[in-house]
Design a protein around this motif. Structure first.
Motif, mmCIF file in Angstrom:
data_model
loop_
_atom_site.group_PDB
_atom_site.id
_atom_site.type_symbol
_atom_site.label_atom_id
_atom_site.label_comp_id
_atom_site.label_asym_id
_atom_site.label_seq_id
_atom_site.Cartn_x
_atom_site.Cartn_y
_atom_site.Cartn_z
ATOM 1 N N ASP A 37 48.030 31.702 43.880
ATOM 2 C CA ASP A 37 46.508 31.657 43.628
ATOM 3 C C ASP A 37 45.929 32.685 42.613
ATOM 4 O O ASP A 37 45.356 33.704 42.822
ATOM 5 C CB ASP A 37 45.796 32.102 45.019
ATOM 6 C CG ASP A 37 44.397 32.149 44.891
ATOM 7 O OD1 ASP A 37 43.680 31.373 44.024
ATOM 8 O OD2 ASP A 37 43.736 32.373 45.804
ATOM 9 N N PHE A 38 46.173 32.237 41.373
ATOM 10 C CA PHE A 38 45.848 33.221 40.152
ATOM 11 C C PHE A 38 44.660 33.335 39.992
ATOM 12 O O PHE A 38 44.165 34.043 39.294
ATOM 13 C CB PHE A 38 46.878 32.753 38.918
ATOM 14 C CG PHE A 38 48.418 32.888 39.140
ATOM 15 C CD1 PHE A 38 48.964 33.891 39.498
ATOM 16 C CD2 PHE A 38 49.049 31.472 39.256
ATOM 17 C CE1 PHE A 38 50.231 34.169 39.838
ATOM 18 C CE2 PHE A 38 50.614 31.636 39.508
ATOM 19 C CZ PHE A 38 51.203 32.885 39.996
ATOM 20 N N ASP A 39 43.713 32.422 40.428
ATOM 21 C CA ASP A 39 42.324 32.548 40.282
ATOM 22 C C ASP A 39 41.685 33.498 40.861
ATOM 23 O O ASP A 39 40.962 34.356 40.232
ATOM 24 C CB ASP A 39 41.518 30.934 40.705
ATOM 25 C CG ASP A 39 41.859 29.869 39.861
ATOM 26 O OD1 ASP A 39 42.455 30.164 38.370
ATOM 27 O OD2 ASP A 39 41.538 28.593 40.136
ATOM 28 N N ASN A 40 42.348 33.866 42.249
ATOM 29 C CA ASN A 40 41.679 35.031 42.830
ATOM 30 C C ASN A 40 42.289 36.288 42.163
ATOM 31 O O ASN A 40 41.322 37.107 41.940
ATOM 32 C CB ASN A 40 42.508 34.922 44.248
ATOM 33 C CG ASN A 40 42.015 36.112 45.083
ATOM 34 O OD1 ASN A 40 40.902 36.663 45.087
ATOM 35 N ND2 ASN A 40 42.756 36.620 46.124
ATOM 36 N N ALA A 41 43.616 36.274 41.563
ATOM 37 C CA ALA A 41 43.978 37.655 40.741
ATOM 38 C C ALA A 41 42.962 37.698 39.404
ATOM 39 O O ALA A 41 42.949 38.767 39.433
ATOM 40 C CB ALA A 41 45.521 37.284 40.390
ATOM 41 N N LEU A 42 42.619 36.603 38.909
ATOM 42 C CA LEU A 42 42.023 36.893 37.712
ATOM 43 C C LEU A 42 40.600 37.216 37.883
ATOM 44 O O LEU A 42 40.104 38.188 37.304
ATOM 45 C CB LEU A 42 41.766 35.318 37.107
ATOM 46 C CG LEU A 42 40.953 35.175 35.909
ATOM 47 C CD1 LEU A 42 41.677 36.063 34.627
ATOM 48 C CD2 LEU A 42 40.673 33.817 35.247
ATOM 49 N N LYS A 43 39.972 36.777 39.032
ATOM 50 C CA LYS A 43 38.721 37.400 39.301
ATOM 51 C C LYS A 43 38.813 38.823 39.663
ATOM 52 O O LYS A 43 37.592 39.560 39.291
ATOM 53 C CB LYS A 43 37.961 36.548 40.879
ATOM 54 C CG LYS A 43 37.788 35.129 40.213
ATOM 55 C CD LYS A 43 37.216 34.511 41.558
ATOM 56 C CE LYS A 43 37.016 33.131 41.219
ATOM 57 N NZ LYS A 43 36.881 32.122 42.451
ATOM 58 N N TYR A 44 39.733 39.254 40.294
ATOM 59 C CA TYR A 44 39.632 40.810 40.575
ATOM 60 C C TYR A 44 39.989 41.383 39.499
ATOM 61 O O TYR A 44 39.364 42.626 39.197
ATOM 62 C CB TYR A 44 40.793 40.775 41.669
ATOM 63 C CG TYR A 44 40.736 42.022 42.375
ATOM 64 C CD1 TYR A 44 39.787 42.532 43.209
ATOM 65 C CD2 TYR A 44 41.549 43.234 42.165
ATOM 66 C CE1 TYR A 44 39.456 43.657 44.023
ATOM 67 C CE2 TYR A 44 41.642 44.358 42.664
ATOM 68 C CZ TYR A 44 40.516 44.674 43.654
ATOM 69 O OH TYR A 44 40.360 46.018 44.080
ATOM 70 N N THR A 45 40.812 40.894 38.572
ATOM 71 C CA THR A 45 41.295 41.618 37.301
ATOM 72 C C THR A 45 39.875 41.838 36.503
ATOM 73 O O THR A 45 39.648 42.800 35.825
ATOM 74 C CB THR A 45 42.192 40.977 36.325
ATOM 75 O OG1 THR A 45 43.488 40.895 37.227
ATOM 76 C CG2 THR A 45 42.330 41.547 35.079
ATOM 77 N N LEU A 46 39.238 40.871 36.369
ATOM 78 C CA LEU A 46 37.933 40.812 35.699
ATOM 79 C C LEU A 46 36.841 41.997 36.203
ATOM 80 O O LEU A 46 36.121 42.512 35.363
ATOM 81 C CB LEU A 46 37.197 39.531 35.434
ATOM 82 C CG LEU A 46 38.072 38.462 34.851
ATOM 83 C CD1 LEU A 46 37.122 37.052 34.668
ATOM 84 C CD2 LEU A 46 38.344 38.964 33.318
ATOM 85 N N SER A 47 36.730 41.774 37.524
ATOM 86 C CA SER A 47 35.852 43.042 38.021
ATOM 87 C C SER A 47 36.574 44.138 37.837
ATOM 88 O O SER A 47 35.611 45.270 37.838
ATOM 89 C CB SER A 47 35.878 42.876 39.679
ATOM 90 O OG SER A 47 36.805 43.083 40.462
ATOM 91 N N LEU A 48 37.800 44.475 38.001
ATOM 92 C CA LEU A 48 38.306 45.613 37.569
ATOM 93 C C LEU A 48 37.861 46.456 36.209
ATOM 94 O O LEU A 48 37.787 47.591 35.719
ATOM 95 C CB LEU A 48 39.853 45.895 37.717
ATOM 96 C CG LEU A 48 40.292 45.733 39.327
ATOM 97 C CD1 LEU A 48 41.682 45.672 39.115
ATOM 98 C CD2 LEU A 48 40.040 47.214 40.168
#
Length: 138
Positions: A37-48
């Motif tokens: 589920d790389f979309d979840n990882a991407l969203k979290y990365t962008l927030s960081l």
């Protein structure tokens, strides 16, 4: 501005951040997500990126010992492209060969219990990836 180190796996994302002077990397956490589920990882990365005022992401690139790239390296390259599609930021792919082994050995040396090592291994691998990049800047 700070640098963000990432160790991407199929179900987790190890995360590290540099200090303001870009001398030292420290672990933040390991994000767990559903399989691929790389979309979840991407969203979290962008927030960081916004939260920590990041100007560069250093993403571990898993290579085989002979230097070739396998399936996981392709996944990391695709993740990099996804980041760049969403935000204008520098993304460095960093050779991460043996980082998980090094992280495990460091935690064993610190006498951490197996359960704690398992929870922290990805974040510590992200620290090693990021620290390697920071050291290369000096």
């Amino acid at each position: 501005m700070k640098k963000l180190g990432l160790d991407l796996g199929d179900r987790s994302l190890g995360i590290a951040v540099s200090d303001d002077l870009n001398w030292l990397a420290r672990p933040i956490e390991t994000l767990k997500f559903e399989d691929k589920d790389f979309d979840n990882a991407l969203k979290y990365t962008l927030s960081l990126v916004n939260e920590h005022k990041i100007d560069t992401i250093v993403l571990g690139l898993p290579k085989n010992m002979d230097g070739t790239e396998g399936i996981q390296a392709k996944t990391c390259r695709t993740f990099k492209d996804s980041i760049l599609e969403n935000i204008n930021i520098k993304v460095i792919l960093w050779d991460e060969r043996l980082t998980s082994k090094m992280a495990s050995n460091m935690m064993i040396d610190q006498k951490l219990k197996r359960k704690k090592r398992k929870q922290s291994i990805d974040a510590m691998a992200a620290v090693i990836i990021l620290q390697g990049y920071l050291d290369s800047l000096k």
